[in-house]
Design a protein around this motif. Structure first.
Motif, PDB file in Angstrom:
ATOM      1  N   UNK A   1      -3.206 -82.078 -30.260  1.00 45.23           N
ATOM      2  CA  UNK A   1      -3.532 -80.841 -29.562  1.00 45.23           C
ATOM      3  C   UNK A   1      -2.390 -80.409 -28.660  1.00 45.23           C
ATOM      4  N   UNK A   2      -2.355 -79.108 -28.393  1.00 47.58           N
ATOM      5  CA  UNK A   2      -1.495 -78.510 -27.389  1.00 47.58           C
ATOM      6  C   UNK A   2      -2.428 -77.855 -26.380  1.00 47.58           C
ATOM      7  N   UNK A   3      -2.246 -78.178 -25.103  1.00 45.32           N
ATOM      8  CA  UNK A   3      -3.160 -77.663 -24.088  1.00 45.32           C
ATOM      9  C   UNK A   3      -2.384 -77.252 -22.848  1.00 45.32           C
ATOM     10  N   UNK A   4      -2.647 -76.056 -22.365  1.00 41.13           N
ATOM     11  CA  UNK A   4      -1.981 -75.556 -21.167  1.00 41.13           C
ATOM     12  C   UNK A   4      -2.828 -75.802 -19.923  1.00 41.13           C
ATOM     13  N   UNK A   5      -4.121 -75.504 -20.021  1.00 43.41           N
ATOM     14  CA  UNK A   5      -4.998 -75.609 -18.851  1.00 43.41           C
ATOM     15  C   UNK A   5      -5.984 -76.775 -18.937  1.00 43.41           C
ATOM     16  N   UNK A   6      -5.965 -77.491 -20.050  1.00 44.10           N
ATOM     17  CA  UNK A   6      -6.897 -78.604 -20.235  1.00 44.10           C
ATOM     18  C   UNK A   6      -8.053 -78.282 -21.152  1.00 44.10           C
ATOM     19  N   UNK A   7      -8.273 -76.997 -21.477  1.00 44.91           N
ATOM     20  CA  UNK A   7      -9.380 -76.609 -22.349  1.00 44.91           C
ATOM     21  C   UNK A   7      -9.283 -77.275 -23.713  1.00 44.91           C
ATOM     22  N   UNK A   8      -8.144 -77.134 -24.363  1.00 47.30           N
ATOM     23  CA  UNK A   8      -7.988 -77.652 -25.724  1.00 47.30           C
ATOM     24  C   UNK A   8      -8.013 -79.172 -25.725  1.00 47.30           C
ATOM     25  N   UNK A   9      -7.496 -79.787 -24.693  1.00 48.55           N
ATOM     26  CA  UNK A   9      -7.555 -81.251 -24.580  1.00 48.55           C
ATOM     27  C   UNK A   9      -9.015 -81.711 -24.539  1.00 48.55           C
ATOM     28  N   UNK A  10      -9.841 -81.022 -23.768  1.00 48.71           N
ATOM     29  CA  UNK A  10     -11.257 -81.390 -23.674  1.00 48.71           C
ATOM     30  C   UNK A  10     -11.951 -81.253 -25.026  1.00 48.71           C
ATOM     31  N   UNK A  11     -11.643 -80.195 -25.765  1.00 51.41           N
ATOM     32  CA  UNK A  11     -12.236 -80.013 -27.088  1.00 51.41           C
ATOM     33  C   UNK A  11     -11.726 -81.100 -28.034  1.00 51.41           C
TER      34      UNK A  11
END
Length: 171
Positions: free
Chosen positions: A7-17
């Motif tokens: 994953x690539x995540x800027x604000x943490x959203x994609x990391x959580x998903x």
């Protein structure tokens, strides 16, 4: 089937998903940031590749990685500041799939809403005048307020169902 979640995540959203998806995959499935990718992804049968939507497609870091994936199965997932049923969200998934190498099609896609970094909102409102599609408006303010509570438990459950469905279809 050997799988990995990247994953690539800027604000943490994609990391959580990404973490929600990993939670329903076989024990030991790696979940790694695209900044920390293994040098060789070719041994994986299935890659779940996640990104945040930027200008209607995957963000630059993710686009660069997507263009290198030749694995047998690739599933794309994303977060965006808009609801998943909006045309912009759906088009973003199509545009990201087009970043994969020629002849490589995703086995599935998933997108959910995610909160937008307040600094990005402020920048957009300064950059674009009121009345512009990215400028400040009551509708845009309401959308940002709605996005601020995402991803949420419903989104995580939907992401998990997406991952389970991919595994079942490929088994």
């Amino acid at each position: 089937m050997k799988s990995i979640v990247i994953y690539s995540s800027l604000t943490g959203n994609t990391k959580e998903v990404a973490e929600a998806i990993t939670s329903v995959l076989p024990v030991g499935t790696s979940c790694v940031s695209m900044k920390e990718l293994p040098t060789d992804l070719s041994s994986y049968d299935l890659v779940f590749a996640g990104f945040w939507v930027d200008k209607g497609t995957a963000n630059k870091e993710a686009r660069d990685v997507l263009g290198t994936l030749h694995n047998p199965h690739i599933a794309l997932f994303a977060t965006a500041g808009v609801p998943p049923q909006m045309a912009h969200a759906k088009e973003s998934l199509v545009n990201a799939a087009n970043c994969l190498p020629d002849g490589v099609d995703p086995v599935g896609t998933f997108i959910c809403q995610g909160k937008v970094d307040p600094k990005v909102i402020e920048m957009m409102y300064k950059m674009f005048p009121k009345g512009h599609s990215h400028g400040q408006s009551a509708d845009r303010d309401a959308r940002h307020k709605q996005a601020a509570v995402h991803p949420n438990e419903e989104d995580f459950k939907a992401a998990q169902e997406f991952a389970k469905d991919i595994i079942i279809r490929l088994s």
